[in-house]
Design an enzyme around this catalytic site. Structure first.
Site, short mmCIF file in Angstrom:
data_model
loop_
_atom_site.label_atom_id
_atom_site.label_comp_id
_atom_site.label_asym_id
_atom_site.label_seq_id
_atom_site.Cartn_x
_atom_site.Cartn_y
_atom_site.Cartn_z
CG HIS A 145 14.82 7.05 -15.30
ND1 HIS A 145 16.10 7.00 -14.80
CD2 HIS A 145 14.06 7.58 -14.31
CE1 HIS A 145 16.12 7.47 -13.57
NE2 HIS A 145 14.88 7.83 -13.25
CB THR A 195 5.40 14.54 -26.39
OG1 THR A 195 4.52 14.53 -27.52
CG2 THR A 195 4.80 13.68 -25.28
NE ARG A 210 -6.14 15.07 -31.84
CZ ARG A 210 -6.73 14.55 -30.78
NH1 ARG A 210 -6.00 14.19 -29.73
NH2 ARG A 210 -8.03 14.38 -30.75
#
Length: 231
Positions: A145, A195, A210
């Site tokens: 969302h 991500t 990372r």
């Protein structure tokens, strides 16, 4: 005494198998619902559109939940593959408690292991390669969302497919978000939030994840579908 024993046995059989019987009887509805999915929801064309939207989606979610709690890999995979139309290659193991959204958008390659209580949100498609290991409680989300949207919508730049390459290893409690590709042989450390794309044969970890190191590129193991029974 014998009649009482038979009665108790019958009750136990009914308690354990009644969900399977219901799913078998209503599997045509579930299969129709799955077939008429699009990548971001349910798509209907018939006169009974309103009825189908209301109930078929509900049946599919309910039966997927029931299916994930059946203590038999063979029965679970039968329903996943033949009723819910998940694209499963051979020797795939999906452990207990998986939550699967839009099963028609999910592909799992040969020998892959999905750990218990995984969340696989395939509404924008998930493609998992061969001999991948997803540990317990891994979540893959292809939609998000938009917290800035006044209607809390999922806008086009907040969804996208997830791809996981062969022999990748996703550690427990990791979260993979939309529009992410995890390269072949990559490793995601436990509890990470991914991500961005992860290059092949790299170790990533953290929030957000990372690069932490490298993995050797001579990986040749193959999972044979061996699993813990009744889990």
């Amino acid at each position: 005494m014998e009649n009482m024993t038979l009665l108790l046995f019958t009750i136990l059989i009914f308690i354990y198998f009644h969900r399977i019987l219901i799913m078998l009887c209503l599997s045509p509805i579930t299969a129709w619902a799955t077939k008429n999915h699009d990548t971001l929801g349910i798509k209907r064309k018939s006169i009974s559109k309103k009825l189908a939207d209301k109930y078929c989606w509900w049946f599919e979610r309910l039966f997927l939940y029931w299916c994930s709690n059946i203590h038999s890999h063979c029965i679970r995979n039968f329903f996943y593959k033949n009723v819910h139309r998940i694209n499963l290659d051979k020797n795939v193991v999906i452990y207990w408690g998986a939550e699967i959204r839009n099963p028609a958008g999910l592909h799992i390659g040969k020998g892959t292991i999905i750990g218990d209580k995984a969340i696989l949100d395939a509404r924008a498609k998930i493609e998992i390669g061969e001999n991948v290991n997803l540990s317990s409680n891994v979540s893959i989300w292809t939609l998000q969302h938009d917290y800035r949207d006044p209607d809390f919508k999922c806008n086009p730049n907040h969804y996208g497919p997830v791809k996981i390459g062969n022999r990748a290893w996703i550690g427990p409690n990791s979260i993979i978000l939309r529009n992410v590709t995890i390269g072949e042989g990559a490793v995601i450390a436990a509890g990470s939030v991914v991500t961005h794309d992860v290059p092949p044969f790299e170790l990533w970890g953290g929030i957000p994840a990372r690069s932490l190191g490298k993995r050797p590129q001579n990986m040749r193991y193959e999972f044979k579908g061996i699993h813990c029974h009744f889990l």
